[in-house]
Enzyme design. Structure first.
Site, PDB file in Angstrom:
ATOM      1  N   LYS A  44       0.862  -1.196   0.000  1.00  0.00           N
ATOM      2  CA  LYS A  44       0.000   0.000   0.000  1.00  0.00           C
ATOM      3  C   LYS A  44       0.891   1.237   0.000  1.00  0.00           C
ATOM      4  O   LYS A  44       1.795   1.358   0.834  1.00  0.00           O
ATOM      5  CB  LYS A  44      -0.888   0.023   1.244  1.00  0.00           C
TER       6      LYS A  44
ATOM      7  N   GLU B 120       0.399  -0.956  16.409  1.00  0.00           N
ATOM      8  CA  GLU B 120       0.241  -1.746  15.173  1.00  0.00           C
ATOM      9  C   GLU B 120       0.712  -3.185  15.391  1.00  0.00           C
ATOM     10  O   GLU B 120       0.208  -4.112  14.769  1.00  0.00           O
ATOM     11  CB  GLU B 120       1.023  -1.106  14.023  1.00  0.00           C
TER      12      GLU B 120
ATOM     13  N   LYS C 286       1.031 -10.535   8.635  1.00  0.00           N
ATOM     14  CA  LYS C 286       0.668  -9.613   7.555  1.00  0.00           C
ATOM     15  C   LYS C 286       0.890 -10.278   6.205  1.00  0.00           C
ATOM     16  O   LYS C 286       0.057 -10.150   5.294  1.00  0.00           O
ATOM     17  CB  LYS C 286       1.466  -8.314   7.656  1.00  0.00           C
TER      18      LYS C 286
ATOM     19  N   GLU D   4      -7.241  -6.008  -1.082  1.00  0.00           N
ATOM     20  CA  GLU D   4      -8.244  -5.692  -0.061  1.00  0.00           C
ATOM     21  C   GLU D   4      -9.676  -5.807  -0.587  1.00  0.00           C
ATOM     22  O   GLU D   4     -10.505  -4.908  -0.416  1.00  0.00           O
ATOM     23  CB  GLU D   4      -7.986  -4.281   0.513  1.00  0.00           C
TER      24      GLU D   4
ATOM     25  N   ASN E 148      -7.194  -3.047   9.020  1.00  0.00           N
ATOM     26  CA  ASN E 148      -7.604  -1.672   9.341  1.00  0.00           C
ATOM     27  C   ASN E 148      -8.270  -1.576  10.700  1.00  0.00           C
ATOM     28  O   ASN E 148      -8.899  -0.545  11.011  1.00  0.00           O
ATOM     29  CB  ASN E 148      -8.563  -1.145   8.272  1.00  0.00           C
TER      30      ASN E 148
ATOM     31  N   HIS F 279      -8.462   1.721  12.413  1.00  0.00           N
ATOM     32  CA  HIS F 279      -8.054   2.777  11.483  1.00  0.00           C
ATOM     33  C   HIS F 279      -9.211   3.673  11.035  1.00  0.00           C
ATOM     34  O   HIS F 279      -8.983   4.808  10.640  1.00  0.00           O
ATOM     35  CB  HIS F 279      -7.364   2.161  10.256  1.00  0.00           C
TER      36      HIS F 279
ATOM     37  N   HIS G   2      -8.036   7.249  11.541  1.00  0.00           N
ATOM     38  CA  HIS G   2      -7.813   8.230  10.472  1.00  0.00           C
ATOM     39  C   HIS G   2      -8.651   9.486  10.706  1.00  0.00           C
ATOM     40  O   HIS G   2      -8.217  10.606  10.422  1.00  0.00           O
ATOM     41  CB  HIS G   2      -8.154   7.616   9.108  1.00  0.00           C
TER      42      HIS G   2
ATOM     43  N   HIS H 103       0.353   8.662  13.992  1.00  0.00           N
ATOM     44  CA  HIS H 103      -0.541   7.636  13.441  1.00  0.00           C
ATOM     45  C   HIS H 103      -0.766   6.467  14.410  1.00  0.00           C
ATOM     46  O   HIS H 103      -1.905   6.051  14.641  1.00  0.00           O
ATOM     47  CB  HIS H 103       0.021   7.144  12.104  1.00  0.00           C
TER      48      HIS H 103
HETATM   49  N1  GLY Z   1      -1.908  -1.165   6.795  1.00  0.00           N
HETATM   50  C1  GLY Z   1      -2.994  -1.963   6.359  1.00  0.00           C
HETATM   51  C2  GLY Z   1      -2.715  -2.771   5.146  1.00  0.00           C
HETATM   52  O1  GLY Z   1      -1.577  -2.834   4.731  1.00  0.00           O
HETATM   53  O2  GLY Z   1      -3.595  -3.347   4.572  1.00  0.00           O
END
Ligand code: GLY
Length: 389
Positions: free
Chosen positions: A163, A205, A246, A256, A264, A267, A271, A286
């Site tokens: 991303k 995170e 991840k 996604e 998220n 998030h 955000h 953040h």
């Molecule tokens: N930071 C969320 C993602 O990489 O999908």
């Protein structure tokens, strides 16, 4: 739980230092790449990049703070490997992830006459990674990028998965692209010099991966957080485990369309908090926004009848122990109205045909995607959190 290292990656050479490295593969067919985790990777980056392509030139994008500590070792390593490198130094801070910042980076790389198959090397935290990654995605319709994350947050999240984005005045990360790196080099040695607040922000995170679908990892974090902060072997173990989580999610949902939205967690609220504090890092960075956002997501889940209040309290206690904010009122100078918060939430990228999507939780390690959440339910929850009901 299996928090042991997989067998060491042989790396481009065979020194003892390289044997201390962990490699996590990201399996994406022709766009597959490795995340290499361990000490000494900034100084050794030249050898890793040369192994990818002996002919390539690099454009190193970094910010003025990171440059002070880490640019020289990187450039020395690139030179030792015989790689020509140009450098682009941007201002530190979220404000650089702007149209102007993007133009500056692109024009500097074009002026240096790099070619499409050359590498953009993103040396820095989440801001530099997102900005340099989006420049790489756009320049010549797609240059290659090597991510060299220097913050905990970037090592466990933003440098992995492709991303890339800049911010619009209308919201965070609204202009961007999916563009996978060719390699991620997460040098764990750099975390020793990270300001404590930056480390704590990244910790939110890290904990996210336990809260999404791995309750055993969250329990392990509860036991090992002090050791992770102190920089013991547990720190590298935690980073590797986060990267494995991840990598698995990205491998099954790169763009996604489904599960990746779970990343998220926290998030949607986070955000909006960043937007309402004007992306002012002196008030809220953040990772801190994500910490408050995750706590809000757990309390909102409880209010909607999912999970238990005990789980929401346990998450907040863990973040408090990590010296992270857990409520909107913990943000310095917070004075936004519930309506403004709702309006900011409505800009979220997960909004579909006007309907709100949240990542909610049935408990620790039991997060799920909740579509079609009623605006009125969100408004009532925000009013209760902000003490206006
Ligand atoms: N930071 C969320 C993602 O990489 O999908």
């Amino acid at each position: 739980m299996p928090l042991t290292f997989p067998s060491a990656h042989p790396g481009p050479g065979s020194t003892t230092a390289e044997n201390a490295l962990v490699t996590v593969p990201v399996d994406l067919g022709t766009r597959s790449y490795d995340i290499v985790i361990g000490p000494g990777l900034i100084a050794g980056a030249g050898a890793w990049i040369k192994a990818l392509d002996p002919q390539a030139t690099c454009a190193v994008v970094t910010d003025a703070n990171v440059a002070q500590h880490h640019l020289d070792p990187l450039l020395l390593g690139l030179a030792a490997a015989g790689i020509r490198a140009e450098t682009v130094v941007v201002e530190p801070g979220e404000g650089t992830k702007s149209y102007a910042g993007f133009a500056k980076v692109c024009d500097a790389i074009l002026a240096a006459r790099l070619e499409r198959r050359d590498f953009v090397v993103a040396l820095g935290g989440g801001v530099v990674g997102d900005l340099a990654g989006f420049a790489a995605a756009s320049l010549k319709r797609g240059m290659r990028v090597v991510q060299v994350p220097t913050s905990l947050l970037a090592q466990v999240d933003s440098s992995v998965g492709g991303k890339t984005a800049i911010n619009s005045p209308l919201g965070k990360n609204l202009v961007g692209a999916f563009h996978q790196p060719s390699l991620v080099l997460a040098d764990t040695g750099v975390l020793d010099t990270l300001p404590p607040r930056e480390f704590q922000a990244g910790y939110a995170e890290l904990a996210k991966y336990g809260l999404i679908d791995d309750a055993a990892f969250f329990e392990w974090l509860e036991r090992n957080r002090p050791a992770i902060e102190a920089g013991g072997a547990e720190r590298a173990q935690a980073i590797a485990q986060a990267c494995r989580s991840k990598a698995a999610i990205v491998a099954r949902d790169e763009y996604e369309l489904g599960d990746r939205a779970l990343l998220n967690l926290g998030h949607t609220f986070g955000h909006a908090l960043e937007r309402l504090t004007g992306y002012d890092g002196t008030r809220l960075v953040h990772g801190e926004a994500v910490a408050v956002g995750i706590c809000l997501a757990f309390r909102f889940s409880t209010r909607l009848g999912f999970g238990t209040g005990q789980d929401a309290n346990r998450v907040a206690r863990h973040f408090q122990a990590a010296r992270l904010p857990t409520r909107m009122n913990d943000i310095p100078g917070w004075n936004a109205a519930p309506d403004a918060m709702l309006d900011a939430i409505a800009q979220d990228k997960k909004v579909q045909r006007g309907s709100l999507t949240f990542i909610l939780a049935n408990g620790i390690g039991r997060s799920f995607i909740a579509r079609g959440i009623d605006h009125a339910a969100v408004a009532a929850f925000l009013a209760s959190e902000m003490g206006t009901t």
